[in-house]
Design a protein around this motif. Structure first.
Motif, PDB file in Angstrom:
ATOM      1  N   UNK A   1       0.839  -1.194   0.000  1.00  0.00           N
ATOM      2  CA  UNK A   1       0.000   0.000   0.000  1.00  0.00           C
ATOM      3  C   UNK A   1       0.878   1.249   0.000  1.00  0.00           C
ATOM      4  N   UNK A   2       0.444   2.339  -0.630  1.00  0.00           N
ATOM      5  CA  UNK A   2       1.229   3.576  -0.611  1.00  0.00           C
ATOM      6  C   UNK A   2       1.496   4.086   0.797  1.00  0.00           C
ATOM      7  N   UNK A   3       0.541   3.874   1.715  1.00  0.00           N
ATOM      8  CA  UNK A   3       0.732   4.369   3.083  1.00  0.00           C
ATOM      9  C   UNK A   3       1.890   3.659   3.786  1.00  0.00           C
ATOM     10  N   UNK A   4       1.974   2.341   3.646  1.00  0.00           N
ATOM     11  CA  UNK A   4       3.057   1.601   4.296  1.00  0.00           C
ATOM     12  C   UNK A   4       4.392   1.929   3.640  1.00  0.00           C
ATOM     13  N   UNK A   5       4.417   2.040   2.310  1.00  0.00           N
ATOM     14  CA  UNK A   5       5.660   2.384   1.618  1.00  0.00           C
ATOM     15  C   UNK A   5       6.127   3.781   2.024  1.00  0.00           C
ATOM     16  N   UNK A   6       5.192   4.707   2.161  1.00  0.00           N
ATOM     17  CA  UNK A   6       5.522   6.062   2.623  1.00  0.00           C
ATOM     18  C   UNK A   6       6.179   6.019   4.002  1.00  0.00           C
ATOM     19  N   UNK A   7       5.560   5.303   4.939  1.00  0.00           N
ATOM     20  CA  UNK A   7       6.113   5.210   6.291  1.00  0.00           C
ATOM     21  C   UNK A   7       7.477   4.530   6.279  1.00  0.00           C
ATOM     22  N   UNK A   8       7.630   3.521   5.441  1.00  0.00           N
ATOM     23  CA  UNK A   8       8.876   2.761   5.365  1.00  0.00           C
ATOM     24  C   UNK A   8      10.053   3.660   4.987  1.00  0.00           C
ATOM     25  N   UNK A   9       9.885   4.486   3.972  1.00  0.00           N
ATOM     26  CA  UNK A   9      10.980   5.353   3.557  1.00  0.00           C
ATOM     27  C   UNK A   9      11.217   6.503   4.542  1.00  0.00           C
ATOM     28  N   UNK A  10      10.224   6.858   5.316  1.00  0.00           N
ATOM     29  CA  UNK A  10      10.361   7.962   6.284  1.00  0.00           C
ATOM     30  C   UNK A  10      10.971   7.498   7.602  1.00  0.00           C
ATOM     31  N   UNK A  11      10.968   6.195   7.858  1.00  0.00           N
ATOM     32  CA  UNK A  11      11.303   5.658   9.179  1.00  0.00           C
ATOM     33  C   UNK A  11      12.808   5.465   9.312  1.00  0.00           C
ATOM     34  N   UNK A  12      13.496   6.471   9.856  1.00  0.00           N
ATOM     35  CA  UNK A  12      14.950   6.398  10.022  1.00  0.00           C
ATOM     36  C   UNK A  12      15.354   5.330  11.040  1.00  0.00           C
TER      37      UNK A  12
ATOM     38  N   UNK B   1       9.174  -4.716   7.029  1.00  0.00           N
ATOM     39  CA  UNK B   1       8.407  -3.610   7.608  1.00  0.00           C
ATOM     40  C   UNK B   1       6.913  -3.931   7.577  1.00  0.00           C
ATOM     41  N   UNK B   2       6.433  -4.545   6.488  1.00  0.00           N
ATOM     42  CA  UNK B   2       5.028  -4.937   6.417  1.00  0.00           C
ATOM     43  C   UNK B   2       4.686  -5.940   7.523  1.00  0.00           C
ATOM     44  N   UNK B   3       5.580  -6.887   7.757  1.00  0.00           N
ATOM     45  CA  UNK B   3       5.337  -7.882   8.805  1.00  0.00           C
ATOM     46  C   UNK B   3       5.261  -7.210  10.176  1.00  0.00           C
ATOM     47  N   UNK B   4       6.163  -6.252  10.401  1.00  0.00           N
ATOM     48  CA  UNK B   4       6.155  -5.542  11.687  1.00  0.00           C
ATOM     49  C   UNK B   4       4.859  -4.761  11.865  1.00  0.00           C
ATOM     50  N   UNK B   5       4.366  -4.167  10.794  1.00  0.00           N
ATOM     51  CA  UNK B   5       3.107  -3.420  10.894  1.00  0.00           C
ATOM     52  C   UNK B   5       1.926  -4.363  11.120  1.00  0.00           C
ATOM     53  N   UNK B   6       1.949  -5.509  10.473  1.00  0.00           N
ATOM     54  CA  UNK B   6       0.878  -6.493  10.676  1.00  0.00           C
ATOM     55  C   UNK B   6       0.843  -6.980  12.118  1.00  0.00           C
ATOM     56  N   UNK B   7       2.035  -7.054  12.728  1.00  0.00           N
ATOM     57  CA  UNK B   7       2.124  -7.495  14.123  1.00  0.00           C
ATOM     58  C   UNK B   7       1.817  -6.369  15.100  1.00  0.00           C
ATOM     59  N   UNK B   8       1.373  -5.230  14.591  1.00  0.00           N
ATOM     60  CA  UNK B   8       0.988  -4.082  15.429  1.00  0.00           C
ATOM     61  C   UNK B   8       2.123  -3.560  16.291  1.00  0.00           C
ATOM     62  N   UNK B   9       3.343  -3.622  15.768  1.00  0.00           N
ATOM     63  CA  UNK B   9       4.443  -2.995  16.487  1.00  0.00           C
ATOM     64  C   UNK B   9       4.236  -1.486  16.499  1.00  0.00           C
ATOM     65  N   UNK B  10       4.593  -0.809  17.583  1.00  0.00           N
ATOM     66  CA  UNK B  10       4.348   0.636  17.665  1.00  0.00           C
ATOM     67  C   UNK B  10       5.134   1.406  16.604  1.00  0.00           C
ATOM     68  N   UNK B  11       4.521   2.478  16.109  1.00  0.00           N
ATOM     69  CA  UNK B  11       5.176   3.324  15.118  1.00  0.00           C
ATOM     70  C   UNK B  11       6.293   4.119  15.774  1.00  0.00           C
ATOM     71  N   UNK B  12       7.388   4.283  15.051  1.00  0.00           N
ATOM     72  CA  UNK B  12       8.426   5.196  15.507  1.00  0.00           C
ATOM     73  C   UNK B  12       7.934   6.625  15.336  1.00  0.00           C
ATOM     74  N   UNK B  13       8.620   7.573  15.952  1.00  0.00           N
ATOM     75  CA  UNK B  13       8.216   8.973  15.816  1.00  0.00           C
ATOM     76  C   UNK B  13       8.363   9.458  14.379  1.00  0.00           C
ATOM     77  N   UNK B  14       9.288   8.839  13.631  1.00  0.00           N
ATOM     78  CA  UNK B  14       9.468   9.237  12.234  1.00  0.00           C
ATOM     79  C   UNK B  14       8.289   8.764  11.381  1.00  0.00           C
ATOM     80  N   UNK B  15       7.874   7.509  11.579  1.00  0.00           N
ATOM     81  CA  UNK B  15       6.724   7.008  10.846  1.00  0.00           C
ATOM     82  C   UNK B  15       5.457   7.758  11.238  1.00  0.00           C
ATOM     83  N   UNK B  16       5.348   8.134  12.499  1.00  0.00           N
ATOM     84  CA  UNK B  16       4.182   8.908  12.929  1.00  0.00           C
ATOM     85  C   UNK B  16       4.140  10.266  12.242  1.00  0.00           C
ATOM     86  N   UNK B  17       5.303  10.892  12.058  1.00  0.00           N
ATOM     87  CA  UNK B  17       5.337  12.183  11.358  1.00  0.00           C
ATOM     88  C   UNK B  17       4.968  12.032   9.892  1.00  0.00           C
ATOM     89  N   UNK B  18       5.196  10.852   9.306  1.00  0.00           N
ATOM     90  CA  UNK B  18       4.806  10.623   7.912  1.00  0.00           C
ATOM     91  C   UNK B  18       3.295  10.661   7.736  1.00  0.00           C
TER      92      UNK B  18
END
Length: 409
Positions: free
Chosen positions: A163-174, A315-332
């Motif tokens: 999904x574009x949303x997950x790909x967006x967060x992935x590239x933003x997540x330092x 990263x998709x697997x981590x999101x599926x497992x409901x791991x908390x977002x980093x502050x960078x992904x949250x800013x995305x």
């Protein structure tokens, strides 16, 4: 002199031509290694004679100002540090608001990226470099050479089942870049400024370079614009005189790396929009001679790009497992919303595209520049011994393959 004559006579006394060639190679090898090391060291310290060999790529600020990248960013507005909701801003308001113009990345930078995506930025033609395919990823890359500036690269990467949303967060997540090591050049990162109203950030990166270069420091402004499920992600170098410069790591001022992330049709043939395209535009002046980088990228970049796909799947697997977002992904998730139709003006409709895609580039024969071949050969031999980062793989290993034989597609 007599010792040299005796040595040569012993070489030519070999009974076969092959034996003579082997003996000559063993005699000449230390001389070639010494010459290559000398050239490499001379380039690393950049005396005047080395500048004459490889060309001076350190451009003056006045020359950099003439390059096509977006205009320099402005100082960030401290008032944007308030915790406010994401904004939806009409085009006229975006273009005129004083706060908008004071942000590190503003509407003018977004408009520049949109013109790149629409192939209406007025730059030179793009030269097709490569096309690769994996079961769940497709990749194409282009290059162009503007006058007075470093090579510019354009790539299209299509990920299946993303999904574009997950790909967006992935590239933003330092944080995930370092945790997963899919980008193993990134050594350090920190947030210097952030605007929770617009999602604008200023971050500092330190990236790993080969041993003969110091590591590089980047002060990057970044921000995301959203129209539906299409995201325009601008990341670019921004001036921050308040951050002291150091000899190590060396500051990179000219840096531009921006994406358009959007859903596209899957190649499974059912018409579903379950794939995601990342259209990337990238150029920077790292302080490395541009011709050396160009020689390596064509063959070495694919090895780096292949690392992204397994990183994204992790990263998709981590999101599926409901791991908390980093502050960078949250800013995305804090985007500036806009209606794309409002930006299609009469000027856009009549503006001629000057960035037509052209045929594959043809590699030039390496014998055309023997000094350059010697310099790159020494860099390959030594850099491969001490460094294994993405830059080495993309530039150094790619250069070695380029000189070792014809490119394989």
């Amino acid at each position: 002199m007599s010792a040299l004559v005796d040595l040569l006579m012993s070489v030519f006394r070999q009974p076969t031509v092959g034996g003579v060639a082997l003996e000559l190679a063993s005699v000449a090898a230390p001389l070639w290694v010494a010459a290559l090391v000398g050239l490499l060291i001379g380039w690393a310290w950049r005396p005047r004679w080395a500048t004459a060999v490889v060309g001076d790529q350190d451009r003056a600020p006045a020359q950099l100002a003439a390059l096509p990248p977006p205009p320099p960013a402005r100082a960030a507005d401290d008032s944007c540090r308030k915790n406010e909701a994401a904004v939806v801003v009409p085009r006229t308001a975006m273009a005129t608001a004083p706060v908008e113009e004071q942000l590190a990345v503003n509407t003018g930078d977004f408009m520049h990226l949109r013109r790149l995506v629409e192939e209406k930025d007025g730059g030179p033609q793009w030269i097709h470099m490569m096309e690769k395919t994996l079961p769940s990823m497709r990749y194409q890359a282009w290059r162009r050479d503007p006058e007075g500036g470093p090579p510019q690269y354009r790539s299209s990467t299509i990920f299946e089942d993303a999904s574009p949303e997950v790909v967006r967060d992935f590239f933003w997540d330092d944080e995930f870049r370092i945790k997963n090591s899919w980008d193993d050049m990134l050594l350090q990162h920190e947030t210097m400024e952030e605007c929770t109203r617009t999602g604008t950030m200023v971050v500092r990166w330190v990236r790993k370079f080969p041993f003969f270069c110091s590591n590089r420091e980047y002060i990057i402004g970044r921000r995301i614009w959203a129209s539906g499920k299409t995201y325009y992600c601008v990341t670019m170098g921004v001036p921050r005189p308040s951050v002291p410069r150091c000899n190590k790591p060396r500051r990179v001022d000219l840096y531009y790396s921006s994406w358009c992330i959007r859903p596209v049709e899957s190649r499974n043939g059912d018409g579903s929009m379950t794939a995601c395209e990342v259209l990337l535009f990238h150029h920077e002046d790292m302080g490395i001679p541009w011709e050396i980088a160009k020689l390596g990228v064509r063959q070495g970049m694919w090895g780096c790009v292949k690392r992204i796909e397994p990183g994204l799947r992790a990263y998709q697997i981590a999101r599926t497992a409901d791991e908390p977002l980093s502050k960078y992904a949250a800013m995305a998730h804090v985007n500036t919303k806009f209606d794309l139709d409002e930006f299609i003006t009469e000027e856009d409709k009549t503006e001629a595209s000057s960035t037509n895609i052209v045929v594959d580039e043809k590699p030039k024969h390496w014998t055309g520049n023997i000094p350059k071949a010697l310099l790159i050969g020494g860099a390959v031999a030594l850099a491969c011994t001490f460094d294994h980062g993405l830059l080495t793989k993309a530039v150094i290993f790619g250069t070695a393959r380029r000189f070792a034989g014809p490119a394989r597609r």
